[in-house]
Scaffold this active site. Structure first.
Site, PDB file in Angstrom:
ATOM      1  N   LYS A   1      29.153  45.550  46.512  1.00 32.10           N
ATOM      2  CA  LYS A   1      30.424  45.449  47.238  1.00 32.10           C
ATOM      3  C   LYS A   1      30.384  44.153  48.048  1.00 32.10           C
ATOM      4  O   LYS A   1      29.736  44.075  49.090  1.00 32.10           O
ATOM      5  CB  LYS A   1      30.620  46.655  48.162  1.00 32.10           C
ATOM      6  CG  LYS A   1      31.938  46.611  48.922  1.00 32.10           C
ATOM      7  CD  LYS A   1      32.097  47.823  49.812  1.00 32.10           C
ATOM      8  CE  LYS A   1      33.476  47.944  50.434  1.00 32.10           C
ATOM      9  NZ  LYS A   1      34.012  46.745  51.035  1.00 32.10           N
TER      10      LYS A   1
ATOM     11  N   GLU B   1      28.378  48.990  41.531  1.00 35.97           N
ATOM     12  CA  GLU B   1      28.571  47.535  41.635  1.00 35.97           C
ATOM     13  C   GLU B   1      28.296  47.075  43.052  1.00 35.97           C
ATOM     14  O   GLU B   1      28.522  47.836  44.001  1.00 35.97           O
ATOM     15  CB  GLU B   1      30.025  47.162  41.277  1.00 35.97           C
ATOM     16  CG  GLU B   1      30.354  47.339  39.813  1.00 35.97           C
ATOM     17  CD  GLU B   1      31.812  46.969  39.504  1.00 35.97           C
ATOM     18  OE1 GLU B   1      32.541  46.551  40.419  1.00 35.97           O
ATOM     19  OE2 GLU B   1      32.202  47.125  38.345  1.00 35.97           O
TER      20      GLU B   1
ATOM     21  N   GLU C   1      37.245  39.703  43.784  1.00 35.48           N
ATOM     22  CA  GLU C   1      36.956  39.463  45.194  1.00 35.48           C
ATOM     23  C   GLU C   1      36.478  38.015  45.267  1.00 35.48           C
ATOM     24  O   GLU C   1      35.695  37.583  44.420  1.00 35.48           O
ATOM     25  CB  GLU C   1      35.838  40.424  45.637  1.00 35.48           C
ATOM     26  CG  GLU C   1      35.491  40.366  47.089  1.00 35.48           C
ATOM     27  CD  GLU C   1      36.350  41.292  47.976  1.00 35.48           C
ATOM     28  OE1 GLU C   1      37.332  41.876  47.489  1.00 35.48           O
ATOM     29  OE2 GLU C   1      36.020  41.381  49.162  1.00 35.48           O
TER      30      GLU C   1
ATOM     31  N   PHE D   1      36.048  41.888  38.809  1.00 37.92           N
ATOM     32  CA  PHE D   1      35.556  43.245  38.556  1.00 37.92           C
ATOM     33  C   PHE D   1      36.508  44.123  37.742  1.00 37.92           C
ATOM     34  O   PHE D   1      36.161  45.235  37.391  1.00 37.92           O
ATOM     35  CB  PHE D   1      35.111  43.949  39.839  1.00 37.92           C
ATOM     36  CG  PHE D   1      36.157  44.056  40.911  1.00 37.92           C
ATOM     37  CD1 PHE D   1      37.155  45.003  40.851  1.00 37.92           C
ATOM     38  CD2 PHE D   1      36.118  43.191  41.996  1.00 37.92           C
ATOM     39  CE1 PHE D   1      38.103  45.109  41.846  1.00 37.92           C
ATOM     40  CE2 PHE D   1      37.070  43.291  43.004  1.00 37.92           C
ATOM     41  CZ  PHE D   1      38.065  44.246  42.930  1.00 37.92           C
TER      42      PHE D   1
ATOM     43  N   ARG E   1      44.856  55.384  46.456  1.00 40.73           N
ATOM     44  CA  ARG E   1      43.462  55.532  46.865  1.00 40.73           C
ATOM     45  C   ARG E   1      42.939  56.798  46.203  1.00 40.73           C
ATOM     46  O   ARG E   1      42.710  57.812  46.848  1.00 40.73           O
ATOM     47  CB  ARG E   1      43.388  55.631  48.396  1.00 40.73           C
ATOM     48  CG  ARG E   1      42.017  55.368  48.981  1.00 40.73           C
ATOM     49  CD  ARG E   1      42.059  55.470  50.491  1.00 40.73           C
ATOM     50  NE  ARG E   1      42.718  54.351  51.121  1.00 40.73           N
ATOM     51  CZ  ARG E   1      42.170  53.159  51.309  1.00 40.73           C
ATOM     52  NH1 ARG E   1      40.930  52.924  50.911  1.00 40.73           N
ATOM     53  NH2 ARG E   1      42.842  52.191  51.886  1.00 40.73           N
TER      54      ARG E   1
ATOM     55  N   ARG F   1      40.087  40.227  48.627  1.00 36.73           N
ATOM     56  CA  ARG F   1      40.569  40.717  47.333  1.00 36.73           C
ATOM     57  C   ARG F   1      41.611  39.751  46.795  1.00 36.73           C
ATOM     58  O   ARG F   1      42.484  39.289  47.539  1.00 36.73           O
ATOM     59  CB  ARG F   1      41.182  42.099  47.549  1.00 36.73           C
ATOM     60  CG  ARG F   1      41.654  42.803  46.301  1.00 36.73           C
ATOM     61  CD  ARG F   1      40.627  43.784  45.855  1.00 36.73           C
ATOM     62  NE  ARG F   1      41.068  44.599  44.736  1.00 36.73           N
ATOM     63  CZ  ARG F   1      41.282  45.906  44.825  1.00 36.73           C
ATOM     64  NH1 ARG F   1      41.147  46.518  45.984  1.00 36.73           N
ATOM     65  NH2 ARG F   1      41.621  46.608  43.754  1.00 36.73           N
TER      66      ARG F   1
ATOM     67  N   LYS G   1      33.407  53.641  47.835  1.00 36.34           N
ATOM     68  CA  LYS G   1      32.539  52.631  48.435  1.00 36.34           C
ATOM     69  C   LYS G   1      31.500  53.332  49.300  1.00 36.34           C
ATOM     70  O   LYS G   1      31.791  54.359  49.917  1.00 36.34           O
ATOM     71  CB  LYS G   1      33.375  51.651  49.248  1.00 36.34           C
ATOM     72  CG  LYS G   1      34.263  52.330  50.257  1.00 36.34           C
ATOM     73  CD  LYS G   1      35.294  51.392  50.846  1.00 36.34           C
ATOM     74  CE  LYS G   1      36.182  52.173  51.798  1.00 36.34           C
ATOM     75  NZ  LYS G   1      37.396  51.551  52.191  1.00 36.34           N
TER      76      LYS G   1
HETATM   77  P1  AMP Z   1      37.472  48.351  51.979  1.00 36.38           P
HETATM   78  O1  AMP Z   1      38.169  47.034  52.238  1.00 36.38           O
HETATM   79  O2  AMP Z   1      36.390  48.637  52.975  1.00 36.38           O
HETATM   80  O3  AMP Z   1      38.453  49.467  51.773  1.00 36.38           O
HETATM   81  O4  AMP Z   1      36.662  48.227  50.594  1.00 36.38           O
HETATM   82  C1  AMP Z   1      37.277  48.009  49.357  1.00 36.38           C
HETATM   83  C2  AMP Z   1      37.310  46.531  49.088  1.00 36.38           C
HETATM   84  O5  AMP Z   1      36.043  46.036  48.696  1.00 36.38           O
HETATM   85  C3  AMP Z   1      38.188  46.159  47.917  1.00 36.38           C
HETATM   86  O6  AMP Z   1      39.543  46.123  48.280  1.00 36.38           O
HETATM   87  C4  AMP Z   1      37.675  44.786  47.532  1.00 36.38           C
HETATM   88  O7  AMP Z   1      38.342  43.813  48.320  1.00 36.38           O
HETATM   89  C5  AMP Z   1      36.218  44.831  47.989  1.00 36.38           C
HETATM   90  N1  AMP Z   1      35.228  44.756  46.900  1.00 36.38           N
HETATM   91  C6  AMP Z   1      34.069  44.075  46.952  1.00 36.38           C
HETATM   92  N2  AMP Z   1      33.351  44.215  45.842  1.00 36.38           N
HETATM   93  C7  AMP Z   1      34.060  45.024  45.014  1.00 36.38           C
HETATM   94  C8  AMP Z   1      33.832  45.568  43.703  1.00 36.38           C
HETATM   95  N3  AMP Z   1      32.724  45.318  43.018  1.00 36.38           N
HETATM   96  N4  AMP Z   1      34.792  46.371  43.176  1.00 36.38           N
HETATM   97  C9  AMP Z   1      35.915  46.654  43.866  1.00 36.38           C
HETATM   98  N5  AMP Z   1      36.182  46.171  45.108  1.00 36.38           N
HETATM   99  C10 AMP Z   1      35.265  45.366  45.684  1.00 36.38           C
END
Ligand code: AMP
Length: 629
Positions: free
Chosen positions: A316, A314, A366, A407, A483, A321, A489
């Protein structure tokens, strides 16, 4: 119950560095608490009076506490004293002690009284509230013994230092209320207390032996354990099975904490041994639950090896969030910190009401800033501006329009979906959403088992201005608060760390009266471990948040969180998270984490993250190891 019995446990837990001993003290205490006091005691053990789900904070700064100590003890120079002890709790204890020698009689304070007065602090607002708050605290301090005063002050300040974090409380509940398990427990031959197995009795240092019980269950495999009813001891054939049984108990409690965010509720259910039943009742729209978090992968190959094949790739999206709840006509929006931000986003509420065709659900999403004229995503800062805005929200929704990207779905029409495979959840989600390109979409997705296709999708994502991609297991459940490797990601940017501010220094020259150098820390289970100092990447002064983060604005945000002060250095209650870039992670004996950052600089303020969401030590270690490679 007297507050002094609680203080006794605080002291014992704080007095040992050993986890099992801390658990033993907590469990023995919790086991004896009558049902009608359990709620208050478990919260106070965690240093709060509100379950996480209530989102309330005690919110009293050190200045106000100093005033309350002055009121209660008659001493005026509280701040001078505080500077020498470096601990406002200790200051309170010492001043109360000196005062006590002059007054002979004081009423003993109870847990209920402490709880009630501290709770009132968060509820007082408006003119004159400061004085009333000081009086509520002073009332407690006037009756308190020195040690009691110390812990009252620490609780109000949010600086318990006892270390009874969520993980420890979870284990303590198991030891207090669940059957003890052979190989893991022992019984003291002198005082008869059954407790976690260590070299000697935690309570009397007596010799420990095999655990004793009256109502015993014998099992040979973990699966045989179906009903623990009123058993007090489980005999297993080996330590491995003993651990498996123990893990099922802790997992149930952890899951209930992650879903309900309500320690008193979970403690009550643990006491009745009905946590499983609670979990089966399912999710309640309107009550936020912890979000599932994602690991990081270095490559598509690694992503597939973690989540399995085929997987869902998907985009990102780089936004905020949001957990979206609907219960009848009531729509609520929560951040990942579980703060209610519904008032800030009337436009999101409207589009959800219009485009999602059910009246009962919990969605994971998001929201991203969206430039409707250019049809591209707007910078992350624009949205953080909206989260913080409490007035003119309607104007903001025009100036900074947002796009909702859905999502995941966790509940629909009374049915809890978190144990369903992701592929099924996504299907249910798409069945209830009417897409409107400029307002609400599903995360753009590609299901594939081919690395080449995923790589092409990754390039497409970057070309569209997103941060990278998520790769998710199609068969995995949704695990709140964890987690786990159910999704990863992948993003090209240099790794950054999300670190929490635990200290700072008052500046000099043009930065006088401003906090300038910030000490930052990562997380290790229940502790925050320092990792370095950062003072680069900040502006001097800014008018609004889109211009970046300034020393002046950050100082204002940190001032109420100051818990100790010594010379120019202040200790800060961990709450504000900074995303930092750096040249390199180095080993360093100077900091408690064992690491230091070379040339750290601020990337952005992570207003969406709580202290507990900052990078764990294990992640710092992982980045350090990768860097060596
Ligand atoms: P990080 O903040 O770097 O840990 O990355 C994870 C975050 O990416 C999640 O907490 C969401 O806020 C965001 N995010 C963006 N797109 C998506 C997606 N398609 N699925 C899940 N999380 C997403």
């Amino acid at each position: 119950m007297r507050y002094s019995s609680l203080v006794d446990v605080y002291e014992k837990v704080e007095g040992t560095p050993k986890r099992l001993e801390k658990i033993a003290h907590l469990a023995r205490f919790i086991e004896e608490i009558p049902a009608d006091e359990l709620d208050k005691v478990v919260l106070l053990l965690q240093g709060t009076v509100f379950p996480t789900a209530e989102e309330k904070k005690i919110g009293v700064a050190a200045k106000l506490l100093s005033k309350a100590i002055a009121l209660a003890t008659g001493y005026k120079e509280i701040e001078d004293h505080w500077r020498t002890t470096g601990d406002l709790g200790k200051t309170a204890a010492e001043l109360v002690k000196t005062k006590k020698q002059q007054t002979l009689f004081a009423q003993r304070i109870t847990v209920a009284k402490v709880f009630a007065n501290i709770k009132k602090l968060a509820e007082l607002e408006g003119e004159g509230a400061v004085d009333v708050k000081a009086q509520y605290i002073a009332e407690l301090l006037t009756s308190a013994e020195p040690k009691e005063a110390q812990y009252i002050v620490r609780t109000v300040l949010g600086d318990m230092r006892v270390g009874a974090g969520e993980g420890l409380m979870r284990d303590a509940l198991v030891w207090a209320y669940y059957p003890k398990i052979s190989y893991l427990a022992s019984t003291c031959t002198r005082c008869n207390a059954t407790q976690p197995k260590t070299n000697a009795c935690v309570f009397c240092r007596g010799v420990v032996a095999q655990p004793q019980g009256k109502r015993i269950i014998n099992i040979t495999t973990q699966q045989e354990l179906t009903d623990i009813a009123d058993a007090d001891l489980i005999i297993t054939p080996n330590e491995h099975i003993a651990r498996e049984v123990y893990n099922t108990f802790t997992q149930d409690i952890q899951e209930a904490l992650d879903i309900f965010n309500d320690l008193p509720l979970v403690a009550r259910r643990a006491k009745m041994r009905s946590v499983r039943k609670l979990l089966d009742t399912g999710l309640i729209p309107g009550k936020p639950l912890k979000l599932m978090l994602f690991q990081k992968a270095q490559s598509i190959k690694e992503a597939f090896s973690i989540v399995g094949k085929p997987a869902a790739c998907e985009f990102k999206y780089d936004g905020f969030r949001l957990q979206i709840h609907r219960n009848g006509d009531c729509i609520k929006l929560f951040t990942r910190k579980l703060d209610d931000v519904t008032p800030q986003f009337p436009d999101v509420v409207e589009v959800i009401g219009k485009c999602v065709s059910s009246h009962d659900y919990i969605l994971d999403a998001e929201i991203v800033g969206f430039d409707t004229s250019q049809q591209h995503f707007a910078p992350f800062q624009d949205i953080s501006q909206r989260i913080q805005r409490k007035y003119d929200v309607h104007l903001m929704s025009k100036d900074v329009p947002v796009l909702v990207i859905l999502f995941d779905i966790l509940e629909l029409n009374g049915r809890t979906l978190i144990r369903l495979p992701f592929a099924e959840r996504r299907q249910l989600l798409s069945s209830i959403v009417k897409i409107e390109d400029a307002a609400i979409r599903l995360a753009h997705q590609l299901v594939t088992d081919k690395e080449d296709d995923a790589a092409e999708f990754y390039n497409l994502a970057l070309g569209r201005g997103t941060e990278g991609i998520m790769v998710k297991s199609l068969t995995a459940p949704y695990q709140p608060g964890a987690r786990v490797g159910y999704g990863v990601k992948i993003k090209p940017t240099m790794d950054t760390l999300d670190l929490v501010i635990v200290g700072a220094e008052w500046g000099e020259g043009k930065r006088v009266n401003m906090l300038s150098s910030f000490t930052v820390a990562c997380r290790d289970v229940d502790k925050y471990l320092e990792l370095g100092k950062v003072g680069t990447g900040f502006k001097e002064i800014t008018k609004n948040i889109t211009e970046g983060v300034s020393f002046a604005a950050l100082t204002e945000q940190l001032k109420p969180l100051i818990i100790r002060e010594k010379g120019r250095r202040v200790a800060i209650n961990p709450a504000v998270v900074l995303e930092l870039a750096y040249e390199e992670i180095q080993r360093s004996p100077s900091y408690a984490s064992g690491f230091a950052l070379r040339f750290p600089r601020l990337v952005r303020l992570r207003t969406d993250k709580n202290a507990e969401d900052c990078s764990p030590l294990s992640y710092v270690q992982k980045l350090f190891d990768e860097q060596k490679r």
